[in-house]
Structures are given as structure tokens and as C-alpha cells.
Design an enzyme around this catalytic site. Structure first.
Site, short mmCIF file in Angstrom:
data_model
loop_
_atom_site.label_atom_id
_atom_site.label_comp_id
_atom_site.label_asym_id
_atom_site.label_seq_id
_atom_site.Cartn_x
_atom_site.Cartn_y
_atom_site.Cartn_z
N LYS A 40 -105.70 -22.51 7.67
CA LYS A 40 -104.42 -22.47 6.94
C LYS A 40 -104.04 -21.04 6.58
O LYS A 40 -102.84 -20.70 6.53
CB LYS A 40 -104.49 -23.34 5.67
N ALA A 82 -104.89 -32.20 22.35
CA ALA A 82 -103.69 -32.03 21.51
C ALA A 82 -103.84 -32.82 20.22
O ALA A 82 -102.99 -33.63 19.84
CB ALA A 82 -102.44 -32.48 22.29
N VAL A 125 -109.50 -33.01 31.27
CA VAL A 125 -110.19 -31.77 31.65
C VAL A 125 -111.60 -32.10 32.12
O VAL A 125 -112.32 -32.88 31.47
CB VAL A 125 -110.22 -30.79 30.45
N MET A 181 -112.10 -37.80 9.79
CA MET A 181 -112.85 -36.60 9.41
C MET A 181 -111.92 -35.65 8.67
O MET A 181 -111.31 -34.75 9.26
CB MET A 181 -113.44 -35.95 10.66
N HIS A 237 -82.49 -32.82 -7.74
CA HIS A 237 -81.57 -32.30 -6.73
C HIS A 237 -81.39 -30.80 -6.94
O HIS A 237 -81.25 -30.37 -8.07
CB HIS A 237 -80.21 -32.99 -6.87
P1 FAD Z 1 -118.90 -30.33 6.12
O1 FAD Z 1 -117.74 -29.65 5.53
O2 FAD Z 1 -119.14 -30.20 7.58
O3 FAD Z 1 -120.17 -29.80 5.32
C1 FAD Z 1 -121.48 -30.15 5.65
C2 FAD Z 1 -122.40 -29.06 5.17
O4 FAD Z 1 -123.74 -29.50 5.35
C3 FAD Z 1 -122.30 -27.77 5.97
O5 FAD Z 1 -122.11 -26.69 5.08
C4 FAD Z 1 -123.62 -27.65 6.72
O6 FAD Z 1 -124.05 -26.31 6.86
C5 FAD Z 1 -124.55 -28.43 5.81
N1 FAD Z 1 -125.69 -29.03 6.49
C6 FAD Z 1 -125.70 -29.79 7.61
N2 FAD Z 1 -126.94 -30.25 7.86
C7 FAD Z 1 -127.74 -29.76 6.88
C8 FAD Z 1 -129.11 -29.91 6.58
N3 FAD Z 1 -129.92 -30.67 7.32
N4 FAD Z 1 -129.60 -29.26 5.50
C9 FAD Z 1 -128.79 -28.50 4.71
N5 FAD Z 1 -127.48 -28.35 4.94
C10 FAD Z 1 -126.96 -28.98 6.00
N6 FAD Z 1 -109.68 -31.45 7.06
C11 FAD Z 1 -108.65 -31.62 6.23
O7 FAD Z 1 -108.64 -32.56 5.43
N7 FAD Z 1 -107.58 -30.75 6.24
C12 FAD Z 1 -107.53 -29.71 7.09
O8 FAD Z 1 -106.56 -28.95 7.08
C13 FAD Z 1 -108.61 -29.52 7.99
N8 FAD Z 1 -108.60 -28.49 8.84
C14 FAD Z 1 -109.67 -28.29 9.66
C15 FAD Z 1 -109.63 -27.22 10.54
C16 FAD Z 1 -110.69 -26.98 11.39
C17 FAD Z 1 -110.64 -25.81 12.34
C18 FAD Z 1 -111.84 -27.84 11.34
C19 FAD Z 1 -113.02 -27.57 12.22
C20 FAD Z 1 -111.88 -28.91 10.47
C21 FAD Z 1 -110.80 -29.16 9.63
N9 FAD Z 1 -110.77 -30.24 8.75
C22 FAD Z 1 -109.70 -30.43 7.93
C23 FAD Z 1 -111.90 -31.20 8.67
C24 FAD Z 1 -112.80 -30.88 7.45
O9 FAD Z 1 -113.27 -29.57 7.57
C25 FAD Z 1 -113.96 -31.87 7.39
O10 FAD Z 1 -113.45 -33.19 7.41
C26 FAD Z 1 -114.74 -31.66 6.10
O11 FAD Z 1 -115.24 -30.35 6.02
C27 FAD Z 1 -115.90 -32.66 6.02
O12 FAD Z 1 -116.62 -32.44 4.85
P2 FAD Z 1 -118.17 -32.82 4.73
O13 FAD Z 1 -118.60 -32.42 3.36
O14 FAD Z 1 -118.40 -34.20 5.17
O15 FAD Z 1 -118.90 -31.90 5.82
P1 NAD Z 2 -108.93 -34.94 17.56
O1 NAD Z 2 -109.79 -36.11 17.80
O2 NAD Z 2 -107.93 -34.96 16.49
O3 NAD Z 2 -108.16 -34.56 18.93
C1 NAD Z 2 -108.85 -34.38 20.12
C2 NAD Z 2 -107.90 -34.54 21.29
O4 NAD Z 2 -108.59 -34.18 22.49
C3 NAD Z 2 -107.41 -35.98 21.47
O5 NAD Z 2 -106.02 -35.97 21.56
C4 NAD Z 2 -108.09 -36.42 22.76
O6 NAD Z 2 -107.33 -37.36 23.48
C5 NAD Z 2 -108.21 -35.09 23.51
N1 NAD Z 2 -109.25 -35.11 24.56
C6 NAD Z 2 -110.48 -35.66 24.53
N2 NAD Z 2 -111.13 -35.46 25.71
C7 NAD Z 2 -110.28 -34.76 26.51
C8 NAD Z 2 -110.37 -34.24 27.84
N3 NAD Z 2 -111.46 -34.40 28.61
N4 NAD Z 2 -109.32 -33.57 28.35
C9 NAD Z 2 -108.19 -33.39 27.61
N5 NAD Z 2 -108.06 -33.86 26.34
C10 NAD Z 2 -109.09 -34.53 25.80
O7 NAD Z 2 -109.96 -33.73 17.36
P2 NAD Z 2 -109.76 -32.23 16.90
O8 NAD Z 2 -108.36 -31.78 17.00
O9 NAD Z 2 -110.83 -31.49 17.62
O10 NAD Z 2 -110.12 -32.30 15.36
C11 NAD Z 2 -111.44 -32.75 14.95
C12 NAD Z 2 -111.39 -33.35 13.58
O11 NAD Z 2 -111.09 -32.37 12.61
C13 NAD Z 2 -110.33 -34.43 13.49
O12 NAD Z 2 -110.97 -35.61 13.08
C14 NAD Z 2 -109.37 -33.98 12.47
O13 NAD Z 2 -109.04 -34.99 11.57
C15 NAD Z 2 -110.09 -32.86 11.73
N6 NAD Z 2 -109.08 -31.83 11.48
C16 NAD Z 2 -108.10 -32.08 10.59
C17 NAD Z 2 -107.10 -31.17 10.37
C18 NAD Z 2 -106.04 -31.47 9.39
O14 NAD Z 2 -106.22 -32.38 8.60
N7 NAD Z 2 -104.96 -30.74 9.37
C19 NAD Z 2 -107.08 -29.97 11.06
C20 NAD Z 2 -108.07 -29.74 11.98
C21 NAD Z 2 -109.08 -30.67 12.17
#
Ligand code: FAD
Ligand code: NAD
Length: 463
Positions: A53, A183, A239, A316, A442
């Protein structure tokens, strides 16, 4: 081996784990939290929600200054990009927040253990610390180990040119041509960042639509707008390979000629982190997607062992993980706690933003649930006109007989903030009439929500 006892042990300090730990401390428990990386906050704060973000905000400002102010009567000189400064700001945003969690832990007297946590039996966890292992005991243990990027067969990740979202947050130069595989939210958000900063971006998606799972009408609107912004899409493109070739890369997908590019972002979903967690030691078998099975109390079936967040079933999302953290601890301490799964909003922070809560129109049709739809375009909203942000619409879906709101879908300016009202409406079982009769200030974008609710009964005022 040294040992220590606590009331609650949380493994993982992401939004699920750190929030569970804080709620436990608030409720009077002696809480320990184990985290294997030095910073607290998990995927979300370190390499997910927050840094993405930060870059989305910076790149959007750059794109606006580059070409979006003429209609406001503002002329600028040459606008240039200082990418290292943009990255520095991202790093600062992240470190401020991860340090903030550390100070919340201190304030709540939560004991931190730095190292990999492994289940050693019911109520027992071993932490592999830098200076040797320690055994912890507690009547309650919550696994909140989150998730990591899912690999794809044939895609040769090299941690540099062919990488995941983690690499795409830190590219040192704007790629000339970035190929995004998938996507979904990650592909579209990070694809947008680099397109705004000047990259040619090609998105390859397996399905014949973007954002599978979101309302298809909104996804169609979004596709049209992203194309207008210059992103290229190949839909129905599975892909099969991505490899290094010379100084660049080549991506292969069924039905397409190989695509040459200089960077590849693999964004085909995420998978749970359960490696080395000792699940076999306590007799837990993961499901076919690698998730830990739990019941409605987040209980795993092993006495005192719970799991929450990305490592279990469900979307997630950081806020889903947080709510589960709170509900899980409240159930342990008070015997009750609740996550309103039907009212979890989902937002894609592109421009415009795309936000949903509740059921999509596709889901209602498939389930044969009778519904009415009210739509209102931002084109007819005064505030959107003043902002110069008129793309998009609000759609309210309500039960045809009871008028109860079943789903709300928004594409448009600040959709992510607007959806909060709809989440509250769905959680409290509001009708479209309730939403339509509520007074909305508004001129605000929120008036589009009110008008879409009124449109369910065909009585929007400004359409
Ligand atoms: P995580 O945040 O993955 O935290 C797990 C933690 O456990 C990690 O710090 C890891 O190091 C630690 N861990 C793992 N195994 C062990 C172990 N055995 N011992 C000790 N520590 C361990 N979600 C949204 O809602 N909004 C968004 O805008 C959004 N944007 C995203 C953008 C990107 C690029 C990505 C990758 C994800 C995004 N997500 C977003 C998804 C969001 O980050 C996850 O859903 C969220 O972080 C999950 O929280 P969690 O606590 O379950 O796990
Ligand atoms: P996603 O599951 O949202 O999207 C993955 C996409 O890849 C799907 O559209 C799927 O059809 C496509 N795909 C799968 N296999 C493929 C192939 N072989 N060739 C071409 N396309 C293929 O997963 P993501 O975008 O990687 O995000 C992962 C998780 O992180 C999601 O669960 C999402 O909720 C979370 N996330 C959330 C936010 C947010 O809330 N703004 C931002 C980033 C990530």
C-alpha cells in the site's frame, strides 16, 4: 534444555498471532509469542499489505502528477521519479509499524521468543533460539504461522528476475517489461504499481476473467479500466514455464507465443506455513491445500491446540486473521467469541479500488436465491465529480422477499473505505431500506452507497 511456563503460547506474530497475543494479555493471561524473523507483524506488515500500500500510494501520486492534473487547471514542470527515495519511504512506513507492534508487546507484558517454534506434544512447544533451544509449556497454544507464495511448476524462481511479491516490492529499477502471472489481488496491485512508474506490464491469467471469486460485473469494469491505464491482459492463458534467458526472461503459456521480458512476478496464490511445525508429533494431518483443519472454535482436536489466520481455511486476509485471533482467545478465556464470516470485506487497492462484502451476484444466481439489485454510478455523484474520479459504481444486492442486504460491491474512488458501512449493515442484518433511509452527509462519496440502496426499489433520486 531450559524451560518456561505461560498461560498461552502463540506461534507466529502476524496480524493473527500478534492480535491474539495482545487480546490474551488484555484478558489477564501470561502470554508468550514466538516469531522466527526479527521483526513482528508477519507477512502483512513486513512484505504484504503495508509495503504494497505504501508503493501503491506513492506510485499513484506520481501518476497523478505526471498527467492527471491538467483538468484541474494545474500545470507542472518535468516530474521525475526518485525510486530509491520511494523505497526508503516504504521501508520507513514498515519499520515504524513493526516497531509499534514490539512496543505494544512490551506494554502488554508479552514475552517474545525469537526463533522457529515447533510443537513437541500437547501444550509443549520448542523454540530453536539463536543461543539454543528452550521448551515452553502452556495449557493453550495457538498456531498462527501464516502463509507464503505458492510456487508454480515450470516457473524457475531465482529470487531476483523471476520472483514473487516479495521481490516485486523492492525492484531496484523500473522494469522495461514486467510479466505478471495471475490476475488476483497481488498481480493487479503490484502490476499497477510498476505500470504507473513506467513499466510495460503484461498480465497472464488462467481463467477467462480477472479477479476470479469477485463479482463478475465489477471484474469486467475493472478489466476495462486497467486496459485504459495501459496494462495488457491475456486471459485463458495457463502459464507453463518462466525461465532466465540471457539478461532477461521468457514466459510460456498455453496458446501464446513465448513472451520475452526483463522481470516476472509470480502471483498465483499463497500456501500455508506448516513446514517444521511438528504437526506429525501431535497427530495433525493437513487438508489437501496444506491447511490445518479446525472446528468452529478454532480447535484442532489436540487438547489445548488452536489455529487461526492464513494457516486455516478461509480468505487469506489480514483482518480475517485478526478477528480470528480475538475470537479464538475470547473463546478460550470467556467461552464465547465470534467472527462474522458473511461480513468480511475484500478490497483490491488498485485505482480505482475494488471492494466487496457478502455474496456476489454470481453466487446468488448459482444458489438460486431471489434478489434485487440497485446500482448507482459515481458519474452521478457530486463529490466524485468534484474529485474528478467518476469511474465506477456501487451495487447493492438485497433479498427479493425480505430486503435483507446480501452483498455490496463497489468499484470507484475510496471503495475500500466506503465498504466499511456495508460490512456493518450486513453484520447487523440491515435491509436496503435501512441503508437508503440513513442520512449520508452531502457531498460525499458515501451518498453513492445510499443511492444504490434506494435503487434496489427503483427510487434513487439522482438517476
Ligand atoms: P502471517 O502474516 O503470514 O504471519 C505469520 C508469521 O508467523 C510470520 O511472521 C512468520 O515468520 C511466522 N512463522 C511462521 N512459522 C513459524 C514458526 N514455525 N515459528 C515461529 N514463527 C513462525 N491482506 C489484506 O487483508 N489486505 C491487504 O491489502 C493485503 N495485501 C497483501 C499484499 C501482499 C503482497 C501479500 C503477500 C499479502 C497481502 N495480504 C493482504 C494478505 C495478508 O498479508 C495475510 O492474509 C496476513 O498476513 C495473514 O496473517 P497471519 O497472521 O495468518 O500470517
Ligand atoms: P489469488 O488467488 O488472489 O490470485 C491468483 C491468480 O492466479 C488467480 O486468478 C488464478 O486463476 C491465477 N493462476 C493460477 N495458476 C495460474 C497459471 N498457471 N497461469 C496463469 N494464471 C494462474 O492470489 P494472489 O493474488 O497471489 O494473492 C494471494 C493471497 O493474498 C490472496 O488470498 C489474497 O487474498 C491475499 N492478498 C490480498 C490483498 C488485498 O486484500 N488487497 C492483496 C494482496 C494479496
Amino acid at each position: 534444555m531450559p524451560s518456561a511456563k505461560h498461560d498461552l503460547i502463540v506461534i507466529g506474530a502476524g496480524p493473527g498471532g500478534y492480535v491474539a497475543a495482545i487480546r490474551g494479555a488484555q484478558l489477564g493471561l501470561d502470554v508468550a509469542c514466538i516469531e522466527k524473523v526479527p521483526e513482528l507483524g508477519g507477512t502483512c506488515l513486513r512484505i504484504g499489505c503495508i509495503p504494497s500500500k505504501a508503493l501503491l500510494e506513492s506510485s499513484e501520486r506520481y501518476a497523478t502528477l505526471k498527467g492527471g492534473l491538467d483538468e484541474h487547471g494545474i500545470k507542472l514542470g518535468r516530474v521525475t521519479l526518485d525510486l530509491p527515495a520511494m523505497h526508503k519511504r516504504r521501508e520507513k512506513v514498515v519499520s515504524t509499524l513493526t516497531r509499534g507492534v514490539a512496543s505494544l508487546f512490551k506494554k502488554n507484558k508479552i514475552t517474545r521468543y525469537a526463533g522457529h517454534g515447533r510443537l513437541d506434544g500437547p501444550g509443549r512447544v520448542v523454540v530453536e533460539q539463536e543461543d539454543g533451544p528452550i521448551e515452553l509449556e502452556a495449557p493453550h497454544v495457538i498456531v498462527a504461522t501464516g502463509s507464503r507464495s505458492k510456487p508454480l511448476a515450470g516457473v524457475e524462481l531465482d529470487g531476483d528476475r523471476i520472483g514473487t511479491s516479495t521481490e516485486a516490492l523492492t525492484y531496484p529499477k523500473v522494469p522495461k517489461h514486467l510479466v505478471v502471472i495471475g490476475a488476483g489481488a497481488i498481480g493487479l496491485e503490484l502490476g499497477s504499481v510498476w505500470a504507473r512508474l513506467g513499466a510495460d506490464v503484461t498480465v497472464l491469467e488462467y481463467f477467462d476473467r480477472i479477479l476470479p471469486g469477485m463479482d463478475s460485473e465489477l471484474a469486467k469494469d475493472a478489466l476495462r479500466l486497467f486496459k485504459k491505464q495501459g496494462l495488457k491482459f491475456h486471459l485463458g492463458a495457463r502459464v507453463t514455464a518462466a525461465k532466465r534467458k540471457g539478461a532477461g526472461c521468457v514466459v510460456e503459456a498455453e496458446g501464446l507465443e513465448p513472451i520475452a521480458c526483463d522481470r516476472v512476478l509470480l502471483a498465483v496464490g499463497r500456501e500455508p506455513n506448516t513446514e517444521g511445525l511438528g504437526l506429525e508429533k501431535v497427530g495433525i494431518e493437513v487438508d489437501r491445500l496444506g491447511r490445518i483443519p479446525v472446528d468452529e472454535d478454532f480447535a484442532t482436536g489436540v487438547p489445548g491446540l488452536f489455529a487461526i489466520g492464513d494457516v486455516i481455511e478461509g480468505p487469506m486476509l489480514a483482518h480475517k486473521a485478526e478477528e480470528e485471533g480475538v475470537a479464538c482467545v475470547e473463546k478460550i478465556v470467556n467461552g464465547f467469541g465470534h467472527v462474522p464470516y458473511e461480513a468480511i470485506p475484500n478490497i483490491v487497492y488498485t485505482h480505482p479500488e475494488i471492494a466487496s462484502v457478502g455474496r456476489s451476484e454470481d453466487e446468488l444466481e448459482e444458489a438460486g436465491i431471489p434478489y434485487k439489485a440497485g446500482r448507482f454510478p459515481f458519474m452521478a455523484n457530486g463529490r466524485a465529480k468534484a474529485l474528478g474520479e467518476t469511474d465506477g459504481r456501487v451495487k447493492v444486492l438485497a433479498h427479493a422477499d425480505t430486503d435483507r442486504i446480501l452483498g455490496v460491491h463497489v468499484i470507484g474512488p475510496r471503495a475500500g473505505d466506503l465498504i466499511a458501512e456495508a460490512a456493518v449493515a450486513i453484520e447487523y442484518a440491515a435491509s436496503s431500506e435501512d441503508l437508503g433511509r440513513a442520512v449520508h452527509a452531502h457531498p460525499t462519496l458515501a451518498e453513492a452507497m445510499k443511492e444504490a440502496a434506494l435503487a434496489v426499489e427503483g427510487r434513487a433520486i439522482h438517476m
